[in-house]
Each structure stands twice: as C-alpha cells, then as structure tokens.
Design a protein around this motif. Structure first.
Motif, PDB file in Angstrom:
ATOM      1  N   VAL A 136       0.827  -1.201   0.000  1.00  0.00           N
ATOM      2  CA  VAL A 136       0.000   0.000   0.000  1.00  0.00           C
ATOM      3  C   VAL A 136       0.866   1.258   0.000  1.00  0.00           C
ATOM      4  O   VAL A 136       1.774   1.390   0.827  1.00  0.00           O
ATOM      5  CB  VAL A 136      -0.921   0.005   1.235  1.00  0.00           C
ATOM      6  N   PRO A 137       0.579   2.208  -0.901  1.00  0.00           N
ATOM      7  CA  PRO A 137       1.325   3.468  -0.896  1.00  0.00           C
ATOM      8  C   PRO A 137       0.777   4.427   0.145  1.00  0.00           C
ATOM      9  O   PRO A 137      -0.336   4.270   0.653  1.00  0.00           O
ATOM     10  CB  PRO A 137       1.067   4.013  -2.307  1.00  0.00           C
ATOM     11  N   GLY A 138       1.558   5.439   0.460  1.00  0.00           N
ATOM     12  CA  GLY A 138       1.090   6.491   1.353  1.00  0.00           C
ATOM     13  C   GLY A 138       2.066   7.650   1.347  1.00  0.00           C
ATOM     14  O   GLY A 138       3.280   7.446   1.221  1.00  0.00           O
ATOM     15  N   LEU A 139       1.548   8.848   1.456  1.00  0.00           N
ATOM     16  CA  LEU A 139       2.424  10.013   1.590  1.00  0.00           C
ATOM     17  C   LEU A 139       3.148   9.983   2.921  1.00  0.00           C
ATOM     18  O   LEU A 139       4.284  10.436   3.039  1.00  0.00           O
ATOM     19  CB  LEU A 139       1.602  11.300   1.469  1.00  0.00           C
ATOM     20  N   ALA A 140       2.458   9.457   3.933  1.00  0.00           N
ATOM     21  CA  ALA A 140       3.042   9.334   5.262  1.00  0.00           C
ATOM     22  C   ALA A 140       2.280   8.245   6.014  1.00  0.00           C
ATOM     23  O   ALA A 140       1.154   7.892   5.655  1.00  0.00           O
ATOM     24  CB  ALA A 140       2.960  10.654   6.026  1.00  0.00           C
ATOM     25  N   PHE A 141       2.911   7.685   7.035  1.00  0.00           N
ATOM     26  CA  PHE A 141       2.278   6.748   7.950  1.00  0.00           C
ATOM     27  C   PHE A 141       2.592   7.216   9.367  1.00  0.00           C
ATOM     28  O   PHE A 141       3.522   8.004   9.570  1.00  0.00           O
ATOM     29  CB  PHE A 141       2.819   5.330   7.756  1.00  0.00           C
ATOM     30  N   ASP A 142       1.822   6.719  10.328  1.00  0.00           N
ATOM     31  CA  ASP A 142       2.180   7.046  11.708  1.00  0.00           C
ATOM     32  C   ASP A 142       2.645   5.804  12.444  1.00  0.00           C
ATOM     33  O   ASP A 142       2.709   4.701  11.876  1.00  0.00           O
ATOM     34  CB  ASP A 142       1.044   7.787  12.435  1.00  0.00           C
ATOM     35  N   ARG A 143       2.979   5.968  13.707  1.00  0.00           N
ATOM     36  CA  ARG A 143       3.593   4.901  14.495  1.00  0.00           C
ATOM     37  C   ARG A 143       2.649   3.738  14.778  1.00  0.00           C
ATOM     38  O   ARG A 143       3.071   2.691  15.261  1.00  0.00           O
ATOM     39  CB  ARG A 143       4.098   5.481  15.818  1.00  0.00           C
ATOM     40  N   SER A 144       1.373   3.915  14.466  1.00  0.00           N
ATOM     41  CA  SER A 144       0.400   2.838  14.654  1.00  0.00           C
ATOM     42  C   SER A 144      -0.007   2.198  13.330  1.00  0.00           C
ATOM     43  O   SER A 144      -0.921   1.369  13.295  1.00  0.00           O
ATOM     44  CB  SER A 144      -0.841   3.380  15.373  1.00  0.00           C
ATOM     45  N   GLY A 145       0.643   2.599  12.247  1.00  0.00           N
ATOM     46  CA  GLY A 145       0.368   1.994  10.952  1.00  0.00           C
ATOM     47  C   GLY A 145      -0.755   2.631  10.170  1.00  0.00           C
ATOM     48  O   GLY A 145      -1.176   2.099   9.133  1.00  0.00           O
ATOM     49  N   TYR A 146      -1.255   3.781  10.634  1.00  0.00           N
ATOM     50  CA  TYR A 146      -2.274   4.495   9.862  1.00  0.00           C
ATOM     51  C   TYR A 146      -1.588   5.330   8.781  1.00  0.00           C
ATOM     52  O   TYR A 146      -0.482   5.849   8.988  1.00  0.00           O
ATOM     53  CB  TYR A 146      -3.120   5.385  10.767  1.00  0.00           C
ATOM     54  N   ARG A 147      -2.277   5.463   7.646  1.00  0.00           N
ATOM     55  CA  ARG A 147      -1.658   6.102   6.484  1.00  0.00           C
ATOM     56  C   ARG A 147      -2.357   7.397   6.098  1.00  0.00           C
ATOM     57  O   ARG A 147      -3.558   7.568   6.332  1.00  0.00           O
ATOM     58  CB  ARG A 147      -1.656   5.154   5.275  1.00  0.00           C
ATOM     59  N   LEU A 148      -1.564   8.270   5.518  1.00  0.00           N
ATOM     60  CA  LEU A 148      -2.093   9.451   4.854  1.00  0.00           C
ATOM     61  C   LEU A 148      -1.997   9.175   3.366  1.00  0.00           C
ATOM     62  O   LEU A 148      -0.898   9.150   2.800  1.00  0.00           O
ATOM     63  CB  LEU A 148      -1.286  10.701   5.219  1.00  0.00           C
ATOM     64  N   GLY A 149      -3.137   8.909   2.727  1.00  0.00           N
ATOM     65  CA  GLY A 149      -3.147   8.616   1.307  1.00  0.00           C
ATOM     66  C   GLY A 149      -3.133   9.885   0.474  1.00  0.00           C
ATOM     67  O   GLY A 149      -2.928  10.992   0.974  1.00  0.00           O
ATOM     68  N   TYR A 150      -3.410   9.705  -0.812  1.00  0.00           N
ATOM     69  CA  TYR A 150      -3.373  10.831  -1.737  1.00  0.00           C
ATOM     70  C   TYR A 150      -4.728  11.516  -1.882  1.00  0.00           C
ATOM     71  O   TYR A 150      -4.854  12.482  -2.620  1.00  0.00           O
ATOM     72  CB  TYR A 150      -2.867  10.358  -3.101  1.00  0.00           C
ATOM     73  N   GLY A 151      -5.740  11.007  -1.188  1.00  0.00           N
ATOM     74  CA  GLY A 151      -7.029  11.681  -1.171  1.00  0.00           C
ATOM     75  C   GLY A 151      -8.101  11.061  -2.040  1.00  0.00           C
ATOM     76  O   GLY A 151      -9.254  11.466  -1.995  1.00  0.00           O
ATOM     77  N   GLY A 152      -7.745  10.047  -2.830  1.00  0.00           N
ATOM     78  CA  GLY A 152      -8.733   9.441  -3.716  1.00  0.00           C
ATOM     79  C   GLY A 152      -9.611   8.404  -3.040  1.00  0.00           C
ATOM     80  O   GLY A 152     -10.718   8.131  -3.489  1.00  0.00           O
ATOM     81  N   GLY A 153      -9.107   7.782  -1.985  1.00  0.00           N
ATOM     82  CA  GLY A 153      -9.869   6.780  -1.260  1.00  0.00           C
ATOM     83  C   GLY A 153      -9.919   5.410  -1.907  1.00  0.00           C
ATOM     84  O   GLY A 153     -10.670   4.538  -1.463  1.00  0.00           O
ATOM     85  N   TYR A 154      -9.115   5.192  -2.948  1.00  0.00           N
ATOM     86  CA  TYR A 154      -9.165   3.922  -3.675  1.00  0.00           C
ATOM     87  C   TYR A 154      -8.743   2.742  -2.809  1.00  0.00           C
ATOM     88  O   TYR A 154      -9.429   1.712  -2.766  1.00  0.00           O
ATOM     89  CB  TYR A 154      -8.283   3.998  -4.932  1.00  0.00           C
ATOM     90  N   TYR A 155      -7.608   2.871  -2.150  1.00  0.00           N
ATOM     91  CA  TYR A 155      -7.126   1.758  -1.329  1.00  0.00           C
ATOM     92  C   TYR A 155      -8.002   1.545  -0.107  1.00  0.00           C
ATOM     93  O   TYR A 155      -8.213   0.400   0.318  1.00  0.00           O
ATOM     94  CB  TYR A 155      -5.666   1.989  -0.916  1.00  0.00           C
ATOM     95  N   ASP A 156      -8.510   2.608   0.495  1.00  0.00           N
ATOM     96  CA  ASP A 156      -9.395   2.469   1.646  1.00  0.00           C
ATOM     97  C   ASP A 156     -10.617   1.638   1.284  1.00  0.00           C
ATOM     98  O   ASP A 156     -11.011   0.729   2.025  1.00  0.00           O
ATOM     99  CB  ASP A 156      -9.831   3.852   2.153  1.00  0.00           C
ATOM    100  N   ARG A 157     -11.223   1.930   0.158  1.00  0.00           N
ATOM    101  CA  ARG A 157     -12.410   1.191  -0.269  1.00  0.00           C
ATOM    102  C   ARG A 157     -12.061  -0.250  -0.637  1.00  0.00           C
ATOM    103  O   ARG A 157     -12.774  -1.187  -0.272  1.00  0.00           O
ATOM    104  CB  ARG A 157     -13.077   1.891  -1.454  1.00  0.00           C
ATOM    105  N   PHE A 158     -10.966  -0.422  -1.348  1.00  0.00           N
ATOM    106  CA  PHE A 158     -10.571  -1.767  -1.776  1.00  0.00           C
ATOM    107  C   PHE A 158     -10.298  -2.671  -0.576  1.00  0.00           C
ATOM    108  O   PHE A 158     -10.784  -3.804  -0.512  1.00  0.00           O
ATOM    109  CB  PHE A 158      -9.328  -1.679  -2.668  1.00  0.00           C
TER     110      PHE A 158
END
Length: 202
Positions: A136-158
């Motif tokens: 999974v790509p991401g602009l950034a992640f945090d220490r708990s594994g949550y991601r900041l995506g590019y805003g399209g929501g494609y991976y979240d939905r998938f």
C-alpha cells in the motif's frame, strides 16, 4: 492556508488537516535527495523480504511507483525472481479499483493521475485474494500503521471489502507520531521503512 468557500462547506476538521498534511508531505518528498532514496529503497526491499506474510504470498498486489515514492520496481523484480505473480491496480469509476496480473516488461498506460496502470482486460483481473498481500502506498504513515493517502480513497475502499494482508512502505522520514483519523481509516497490517519492519494487527 486559504480555502474557497465551496471547499470549506464540504470539508470537516479532519479533512482540512489531511489536506494541509498532503501538501506538506508532497513538498518534502519532492525535496528528497536521490542518494538517500536509492539507499533507502534497497533497505526497504531487504526489510519487506523479512515479512513472512510477504514471503509466503503467491501474488503480490503492488503499484508502479512515481518519482517521489519508494521504488517498487525493486520489489517487483525480486518477486518475479522468486516466482511470484504480480498484479497492478487500475482505478475506475466511483473510486473503484481492480488489480490485473502483470507480466514483466509489458506495456502500461499512464492514468490521469500520472500513474502507470495495466490496460483493462477482464480475463486478467484478480478475483481470488486468498494467497495475496497488498503493498500500500502512502504520503506518510504514523507509528500505529495508519496512512495518509493521496485523497482518492481507492485503497481504503478496496481493503475495506477484501480481506487481504496489507503492507505499507514508506521512507522513515515520513513517519509521523500520529496522523488525523476519521472513522473509515484502518491501519495496515505491516509497515516497512528503511529502518524497521513493524506489525500491528497480529
């Protein structure tokens, strides 16, 4: 940061924070030194190889990286050498995304987002995810594994409708202590940087 009135009406507080962070991390990624990237890309490959779920998977769902992202070509090449199947995403209408099997060196087309995608071919679409992992790509992640995506929501939905092990990859300098979250956000199962491999949901 200034926003138009119409934009403000459609964005809640979390959306605004994510909007600002996307701009911040995109700018930082554009400024990332190529020498650092090349060394980090190699180390990320070595760390992802240590993940048993990745090692045991028969099919790797992965994307073709852009210049500001971790170089996924190294991971794809390794997978082909190990006899794994590779599938690349193609974005569709209403934020849908499908993965298509990809053969080394075959032609791809550039999407409106500037991403290399496979041509649509229903006979090559992935339908069985039982022996897959998704990188999974991401602009950034945090220490708990949550991601900041590019805003399209494609991976979240998938990922929300498919039970697939997810592996985020990111340069260590883009790991935040905490990212703003909404109720739809889900952390990845594993996060890989040049400095660590971390699991969260095991």
């Amino acid at each position: 940061m200034k926003y138009s009135v119409s934009l403000l009406f459609t964005m809640n507080e979390i959306d605004v924070k994510k909007f600002d962070l996307r701009k911040k991390y995109k700018n930082q990624r554009l400024e990332t030194d190529n020498k650092y990237k090349m060394k980090a890309d190699g180390l990320i490959l070595e760390n992802i190889k240590k993940c048993s779920e990745f090692d045991n998977a028969e099919t790797i769902l992965i994307y073709k990286s852009t210049d500001i992202e971790t170089n996924t070509d190294l991971i794809i090449k390794h997978c082909f050498c190990e006899g794994k199947k590779i599938a690349l995403p193609r974005c569709g209408a209403k934020h849908s995304m499908n993965f298509y099997y990809y053969n080394d060196g075959e032609a791809l087309e550039i999407s409106r987002y500037g991403i290399a995608e496979p041509f649509q071919n229903e006979s090559r679409i992935v339908t069985d995810f039982s022996k897959c992992v998704c990188v999974v790509p991401g602009l950034a992640f945090d220490r708990s594994g949550y991601r900041l995506g590019y805003g399209g929501g494609y991976y979240d939905r998938f990922l929300s409708v498919n039970n697939i092990i997810s592996i985020g990859i990111c340069y260590f300098r883009f790991i935040a202590d905490m990212l703003p979250l909404d109720k739809y956000d889900k952390n990845v199962d594993f996060l890989v940087t040049e400095e660590f491999l971390e699991g969260y949901n095991g």
